[in-house]
Design a protein around this motif. Sequence first.
Motif, PDB file in Angstrom:
ATOM      1  N   ASP A   8       1.091  -1.352  -0.043  1.00 18.43           N
ATOM      2  CA  ASP A   8       0.687   0.112   0.142  1.00 18.43           C
ATOM      3  C   ASP A   8       0.351   1.626   0.520  1.00 18.43           C
ATOM      4  N   GLY A   9       0.379   1.841  -1.066  1.00 20.68           N
ATOM      5  CA  GLY A   9       1.258   3.724  -0.659  1.00 20.68           C
ATOM      6  C   GLY A   9       3.215   3.369  -1.507  1.00 20.68           C
ATOM      7  N   VAL A  10       3.309   1.749  -1.507  1.00 23.86           N
ATOM      8  CA  VAL A  10       4.055   2.198  -1.940  1.00 23.86           C
ATOM      9  C   VAL A  10       4.900   1.388  -2.932  1.00 23.86           C
ATOM     10  N   SER A  28      17.287  -9.645   0.367  1.00 30.52           N
ATOM     11  CA  SER A  28      17.410  -9.545   1.896  1.00 30.52           C
ATOM     12  C   SER A  28      16.808  -8.668   1.969  1.00 30.52           C
ATOM     13  N   ALA A  29      16.372  -7.551   1.232  1.00 33.32           N
ATOM     14  CA  ALA A  29      15.937  -6.249   1.556  1.00 33.32           C
ATOM     15  C   ALA A  29      14.228  -6.932   1.268  1.00 33.32           C
ATOM     16  N   ILE A  30      14.027  -7.088  -0.324  1.00 34.31           N
ATOM     17  CA  ILE A  30      13.068  -7.314  -1.087  1.00 34.31           C
ATOM     18  C   ILE A  30      12.037  -9.081  -0.321  1.00 34.31           C
ATOM     19  N   LEU A  31      12.412  -9.404  -0.260  1.00 34.59           N
ATOM     20  CA  LEU A  31      11.800 -10.671  -0.300  1.00 34.59           C
ATOM     21  C   LEU A  31      10.654 -10.622   1.342  1.00 34.59           C
ATOM     22  N   SER A  36       5.392  -9.858   3.518  1.00 36.50           N
ATOM     23  CA  SER A  36       4.077  -9.024   4.191  1.00 36.50           C
ATOM     24  C   SER A  36       2.527  -9.505   2.500  1.00 36.50           C
ATOM     25  N   VAL A  37       2.698  -9.342   2.108  1.00 40.86           N
ATOM     26  CA  VAL A  37       1.136  -9.262   1.401  1.00 40.86           C
ATOM     27  C   VAL A  37       0.460 -10.671   1.642  1.00 40.86           C
ATOM     28  N   THR A  38       0.769 -11.585   1.784  1.00 44.00           N
ATOM     29  CA  THR A  38       0.670 -12.600   2.603  1.00 44.00           C
ATOM     30  C   THR A  38      -0.135 -12.306   3.698  1.00 44.00           C
ATOM     31  N   LEU A  46       5.232  -1.550   6.688  1.00 40.91           N
ATOM     32  CA  LEU A  46       3.966  -1.729   5.108  1.00 40.91           C
ATOM     33  C   LEU A  46       3.318  -3.165   4.984  1.00 40.91           C
ATOM     34  N   GLY A  47       2.613  -2.630   4.461  1.00 46.74           N
ATOM     35  CA  GLY A  47       1.871  -4.190   4.761  1.00 46.74           C
ATOM     36  C   GLY A  47       0.781  -3.325   3.197  1.00 46.74           C
ATOM     37  N   SER A  48      -0.510  -4.346   3.323  1.00 45.27           N
ATOM     38  CA  SER A  48      -1.147  -4.681   2.585  1.00 45.27           C
ATOM     39  C   SER A  48      -2.601  -4.991   2.573  1.00 45.27           C
ATOM     40  N   VAL A  49      -3.349  -3.921   2.042  1.00 42.88           N
ATOM     41  CA  VAL A  49      -5.250  -4.789   2.359  1.00 42.88           C
ATOM     42  C   VAL A  49      -5.546  -5.895   1.729  1.00 42.88           C
TER      43      VAL A  49
END
Length: 184
Positions: A8-10, A28-31, A36-38, A46-49
């Motif tokens: 969201d927003g990123v 390591s940074a992106i994984l 987090s979208v799971t 940071l997350g996702s609805v």
Amino acid sequence: VAPTFIIDGVISAGWVSIAGSRGSGKTSAILPLVASVTGCFQDYPLGSVIRRQVLWITEDVQQVFRILHALHKNDELTCSLERLHQFFHVVQAQRLTPDEISKLPGHLGRFYTDNQRADGSIYRAPPVVVFDTTNATITTKDGNQASEISEAINGIKQRFGDVPCIAIGHVSKAAADKQTKITT
């Protein structure tokens, strides 16, 4: 029209490229961000609805499992590793032609995730597909030529439709040494 996001927003849904020098920490940074979208990282900053499955295609399966296990050991997951693996799928990279890769969306049906909308209807969210790295997943005449990889990705992304993808690539050693106009 409001954009659809992976994070969201990123990170908006569509095609995203991440590039850096070999060993600079891209995976390591992106994984953790993409994982987090799971829905297994409910306290992640940071997350996702929109909850999605992730298909992570990698040249280093063991590295991905080490990162996932470290996240679990640090109590950063709000689910078991078994539950996470139901949403986060790790696949050994195999170099394929752009035409072969373009057929992948036709095989992703089981990776779509139902999300309830505010009006009660269901949105079937496509998975996020990560190519880690482009050189390990896309066959070109000369896999080290950034222009060939770029051309191949342009052809692939036209056929992926609504499936969001992240392409992780390396910058050329010459470009990385110069630190100017770095391109992937």
